[in-house]
Design a protein around this motif. Structure first.
Motif, PDB file in Angstrom:
ATOM      1  N   ARG A  47      43.181  44.668  44.165  1.00  0.00           N
ATOM      2  CA  ARG A  47      42.609  44.688  42.815  1.00  0.00           C
ATOM      3  C   ARG A  47      43.055  45.934  42.059  1.00  0.00           C
ATOM      4  O   ARG A  47      43.319  45.880  40.852  1.00  0.00           O
ATOM      5  CB  ARG A  47      41.079  44.612  42.891  1.00  0.00           C
ATOM      6  N   LEU A 357      39.150  41.669  45.581  1.00  0.00           N
ATOM      7  CA  LEU A 357      39.489  40.579  44.667  1.00  0.00           C
ATOM      8  C   LEU A 357      38.285  39.687  44.374  1.00  0.00           C
ATOM      9  O   LEU A 357      38.271  38.971  43.375  1.00  0.00           O
ATOM     10  CB  LEU A 357      40.622  39.726  45.248  1.00  0.00           C
ATOM     11  N   ARG A 382      36.481  37.750  38.440  1.00  0.00           N
ATOM     12  CA  ARG A 382      37.824  38.235  38.148  1.00  0.00           C
ATOM     13  C   ARG A 382      38.666  37.062  37.659  1.00  0.00           C
ATOM     14  O   ARG A 382      38.605  35.964  38.212  1.00  0.00           O
ATOM     15  CB  ARG A 382      38.432  38.832  39.411  1.00  0.00           C
TER      16      ARG A 382
END
Length: 466
Positions: A47, A357, A382
């Motif tokens: 990320r 993530l 996300r």
């Protein structure tokens, strides 16, 4: 000045870059006379790599580091076992980066510093903050050299022993993760290959590791010492430690470049915002280094805060938008503290749980999901990568703007694409500047109301409230 950032670590530099690309007048000040010289936070999670892609530094970061090697376990001078550091995660279109990247912290900071300078930002070294006062309009900071600076906002990114946090009177609640003392150092070593992270278990849970630092000629030494031991950070002390735990002699350590000791602790600041002063990075949360969450969580703090400060300072959003920084990031940091502690104690494996993530803001007051039957990607998640009409989404997201997927509705300050990838499911998705879905609906009904509340739509016509 709009923003004074105290601390030129990864947090402060990331925030400085994000503000500089928005044209915000910000200055980073650093107590030390130079950038941090050690490798300490060497793991960059997927990320964080996505964030660095957006900020325009990923290529340089990749050139400065490399992949993690497998661990090699040694006993009595013999290799007895090899194991991967992380559970394998397959990359796909939605998540192009799935492997942690090893970059010595000092190299990460060099890359970020260079990018900040490229954007016209700067770091003032040798500036030690000694006090601050704030009022309704801004913050006045005093420094050891007698200078004072005035800014509309101040961000404390000055580490776990934050002078700003103490001055603000913000407490930290936490626990000791491990009673044993730990030592970390950057050394040059002869007699070990650079294809493995070499681990030498000792008695009673003590151990020593020597990890080749990608992109350098150094090894990072990590040692868990017996409880009650006083770490010796001198070159002779490091050589004696290596000789005691490994089959190598003292002369195998040819150079000591940096060393530090610590006792793993997990602690969370009671508040992330006090008026016009905000806490970020280690100033707000302190982690065990296990699992590589601390630096990465800190970068996410800066990335969350940057676009919000920009919107408020430009009069695009009310000052209350900054309240969502503490709301979102404090909850996230608390979860990461639990995760780091779990990895340290062997309760959580490195892999899907640690790449960051899956983190998001579904419970945030800034998140609105209006679909009665959401698909795989929901508001607060996300926003995965993908392709729409030949356009890569991460390319479309790049930059401090909002992106609307699923309609061509013309909205000032928002880039629109006619569809979302199939992987998102059905709907219209509004992507925040930090790459999370802020709003999702079956149609655009209710979108304008959300945009006004979040800092777009009619917000640009409001007078500045910063």
């Amino acid at each position: 000045m709009d923003v004074l950032i105290v601390g030129a670590g990864p947090t402060g530099l990331t925030l400085g870059i994000d503000l500089a690309r928005q044209g915000v007048d910000a200055l980073v000040v650093e107590r030390a006379g130079r950038l941090f010289p050690g490798s300490r936070g060497k793991g960059l999670q997927p990320r964080t790599q996505e964030v660095f892609d957006d900020l325009g530094v990923l290529a340089a970061i990749r050139a400065a580091g490399g992949p993690y090697p497998d661990r090699m376990i040694w006993r009595d001078g013999e290799r007895v076992g090899e194991q991967p550091m992380f559970d394998k995660i397959e990359a796909d279109e939605g998540a192009p980066y799935t492997e942690p990247l090893m970059v010595a912290q000092w190299r990460t900071q060099e890359v970020l510093h260079a990018r900040l300078a490229e954007l016209g930002g700067q770091v003032a070294f040798g500036r030690e903050l000694t006090g601050l006062e704030q009022d309704a309009d801004g913050v006045s900071a005093r420094f050891a050299d007698g200078r004072t600076l005035r800014a509309r906002y101040l961000v404390a990114a000055d580490g776990g022993r934050s002078a700003v946090r103490r001055t603000l009177g913000v407490g930290m609640t936490g626990e000791t993760v491990d009673p044993a003392p730990f030592l970390v150092a950057d050394v040059r070593v002869r007699g070990l290959d650079r294809n493995h992270w070499h681990v030498f278990p000792g008695p009673d849970g003590a151990s020593l590791g020597l990890c080749p630092l990608a992109g350098t000629a150094d090894f990072q030494l990590q040692a868990r010492l017996p409880v009650g031991t006083e770490p010796d950070l001198s070159a002779d002390g490091i050589r004696e430690l290596v000789a005691a735990y490994t089959h190598l002699g003292e002369d195998a350590v040819t150079q000591l470049r940096w060393a530090s000791d610590f006792r793993p602790r997990a602690a969370l600041a009671d508040r992330f915002r006090v008026g016009r002063a905000l806490l970020a990075g280690d100033a707000a949360h302190v982690h065990s280094p296990a699992g590589g969450q601390g630096l990465n969580t800190s970068v996410q703090d800066a990335y969350n805060l940057g676009w919000k400060l920009g919107a408020v300072l430009k009069g695009q959003a009310p000052q209350g938008l900054l309240d969502t920084y503490e709301e979102e990031r404090r909850a996230n940091a608390a979860a990461m503290l639990d995760l780091s502690t779990g990895v340290h104690r062997g309760e959580v494996r490195r892999g899907k749980e640690t790449v960051q993530l899956g983190l998001g803001y579904r419970e945030s007051s800034l998140t609105q999901e209006t679909r009665p039957d959401p698909g795989p990607v929901r508001a607060g998640d996300r926003a995965p990568d993908g392709t729409v009409n030949g356009t890569r989404l991460f390319d479309a997201f790049r930059g401090p703007h909002w992106t609307l997927l699923g309609t061509h509705a013309p909205i000032a300050g928002v880039r629109s694409l006619p569809a979302a990838p199939e992987s998102y499911g059905q709907g219209v998705f509004l992507i925040r500047p930090d790459g999370y879905v802020g709003w999702a609906g079956d149609t655009t009904e209710g979108l304008e109301a959300y945009l006004s509340r979040a800092g777009l739509g009619g917000a640009t016509n409001r007078p500045a409230t910063a």
